[in-house]
Enzyme design. Structure first.
Site, mmCIF file in Angstrom:
data_model
loop_
_atom_site.group_PDB
_atom_site.id
_atom_site.type_symbol
_atom_site.label_atom_id
_atom_site.label_comp_id
_atom_site.label_asym_id
_atom_site.label_seq_id
_atom_site.Cartn_x
_atom_site.Cartn_y
_atom_site.Cartn_z
ATOM 1 N N ASN A 192 0.826 -1.213 0.000
ATOM 2 C CA ASN A 192 0.000 0.000 0.000
ATOM 3 C C ASN A 192 0.858 1.260 0.000
ATOM 4 O O ASN A 192 0.563 2.232 -0.704
ATOM 5 C CB ASN A 192 -0.918 0.007 1.228
ATOM 6 C CG ASN A 192 -2.301 -0.544 0.918
ATOM 7 O OD1 ASN A 192 -2.749 -0.521 -0.225
ATOM 8 N ND2 ASN A 192 -2.979 -1.035 1.932
ATOM 9 N N HIS A 197 -3.291 3.210 -2.156
ATOM 10 C CA HIS A 197 -4.432 2.414 -1.691
ATOM 11 C C HIS A 197 -5.335 1.931 -2.823
ATOM 12 O O HIS A 197 -5.973 0.889 -2.703
ATOM 13 C CB HIS A 197 -5.248 3.214 -0.667
ATOM 14 C CG HIS A 197 -4.553 3.363 0.653
ATOM 15 N ND1 HIS A 197 -4.504 2.346 1.585
ATOM 16 C CD2 HIS A 197 -3.851 4.398 1.186
ATOM 17 C CE1 HIS A 197 -3.825 2.749 2.637
ATOM 18 N NE2 HIS A 197 -3.406 3.993 2.426
ATOM 19 N N ASP A 201 -6.338 -1.824 -3.115
ATOM 20 C CA ASP A 201 -7.694 -2.364 -3.216
ATOM 21 C C ASP A 201 -7.808 -3.331 -4.390
ATOM 22 O O ASP A 201 -8.450 -4.390 -4.281
ATOM 23 C CB ASP A 201 -8.701 -1.225 -3.396
ATOM 24 C CG ASP A 201 -8.931 -0.442 -2.109
ATOM 25 O OD1 ASP A 201 -8.466 -0.895 -1.044
ATOM 26 O OD2 ASP A 201 -9.564 0.636 -2.172
ATOM 27 N N GLU A 228 -6.307 -7.313 4.991
ATOM 28 C CA GLU A 228 -5.716 -8.172 3.966
ATOM 29 C C GLU A 228 -5.799 -9.654 4.326
ATOM 30 O O GLU A 228 -5.096 -10.482 3.757
ATOM 31 C CB GLU A 228 -4.253 -7.779 3.729
ATOM 32 C CG GLU A 228 -3.326 -8.049 4.900
ATOM 33 C CD GLU A 228 -3.215 -6.892 5.881
ATOM 34 O OE1 GLU A 228 -2.189 -6.808 6.563
ATOM 35 O OE2 GLU A 228 -4.167 -6.069 5.953
#
Length: 315
Positions: A192, A197, A201, A228
């Site tokens: 990340n 982000h 995702d 996660e």
């Protein structure tokens, strides 16, 4: 006052009032089981002429076959007992369609308390039924959404918890094995931080889809456990089957080859997995089993990640 009395005693007034309403009035003679009266509105609603409504058999035969036995038995039983009642059913139209009807029935008794007649009203409740069906559909959609992870589109933790409890009880009653995998994406914080982000995702979505491909059984479930971390529930799977699924998960993710420049494992996204199997008994608890699998996941992470660790109590 005399004009009011004359008005109230005029039967044509009552008939005009009855036949001007949208509700359909009717009367059945109990002894002969024939219609003594039915409002002219019936022809507008269903297409059948007033003259064709001769007996209760006509009423029953013009009811949807899926509703007929239930409604007829209920109405006959209630009427014989002298109990006012109401019933919802689909009335067949002359052009082979149907209309939802609510029949409200009043039982008329003579001076000896015997059933003499049935009188009532038929109401068209089709729009109400359509609204109810739309609400039920919406409720089902909302319930489905409440069990689905909004990002990855797989089951969420709530769905997993519900399924886990049910499968645990089933396995206990049937003395069958139940297997569980807990999966964590390695170095995901670094992923990340490096890619942002949005890419993070997307990585979660791709991993979720890949894990779904590893399932075999009809009741197998993959869910996002949080962040996660993912979980796979394998009802009726023994230790060997669970181990095979865990290895398949790793192979599929390796084949997916998602780039992760900060990972020491070939600069690719990898996962750590804890796996175990149990045959539940009256003393064992599902939460204790899940905690034990979670501990195996942490063992895998502490031992270098990109590996599988299994619970030695497995069967």
């Amino acid at each position: 006052m005399s004009e009011v009395t004359e008005f109230s005693n005029d039967p044509t007034v009552y008939q005009a009032l009855l036949e001007s309403t949208r509700a359909i009035p009717w009367k059945i003679d109990w002894a002969s089981m024939t219609f003594a009266y039915i409002g002219p509105q019936i022809e507008t609603l269903l297409g059948w002429s007033r003259e064709s409504w001769r007996s209760v058999e006509d009423w029953a035969l013009r009811m949807h076959p899926d509703d007929r036995e239930r409604v007829v038995n209920f109405c006959v039983t209630q009427s014989q007992a002298g109990v006012d009642h109401e019933a919802d059913y689909r009335a067949l139209t002359r052009d082979n369609g149907y209309v939802w009807i609510r029949d409200v029935v009043h039982v008329v008794r003579n001076d000896q308390g015997e059933v003499e007649a049935l009188i009532g009203f038929m109401f068209d409740i089709s729009e109400r039924k359509k609204t109810e069906e739309r609400l039920l559909t919406l409720q089902g959609e909302l319930e489905a959404l409440s069990f689905k992870d909004g990002l990855t589109n797989i089951a969420n933790r709530r769905r997993f918890n519900t399924s886990f409890d049910l499968e645990w009880e089933t396995a206990r009653k049937q003395a069958q094995p139940l297997s569980l995998l807990m999966i964590d994406i390695d170095y995901f914080k670094q992923y990340n931080d490096l890619y942002g982000h949005l890419r993070g995702d997307q990585c979660l979505v791709e991993i979720a889809q890949t894990l779904s491909l590893a399932l075999d059984g009809p009741r197998d479930l993959v869910a996002r456990f949080g962040g996660e971390e993912f979980v796979i529930l394998l009802p009726a799977a023994d230790a060997a089957a669970a181990w095979n699924v865990a290895q398949r998960c790793q192979r599929l993710i390796q084949k997916q080859a998602i780039t992760h420049a900060l990972s020491p494992h070939d600069r690719r996204v990898t996962v750590s997995i804890g796996v175990g199997t149990v045959i539940p008994d009256a003393q064992a608890g599902s939460s204790g089993f899940a905690d034990a699998i979670d501990q195996q996941l942490y063992v895998a992470k502490n031992n270098g990640r990109n590996r599988i660790e299994r619970l030695e109590l497995a069967v």
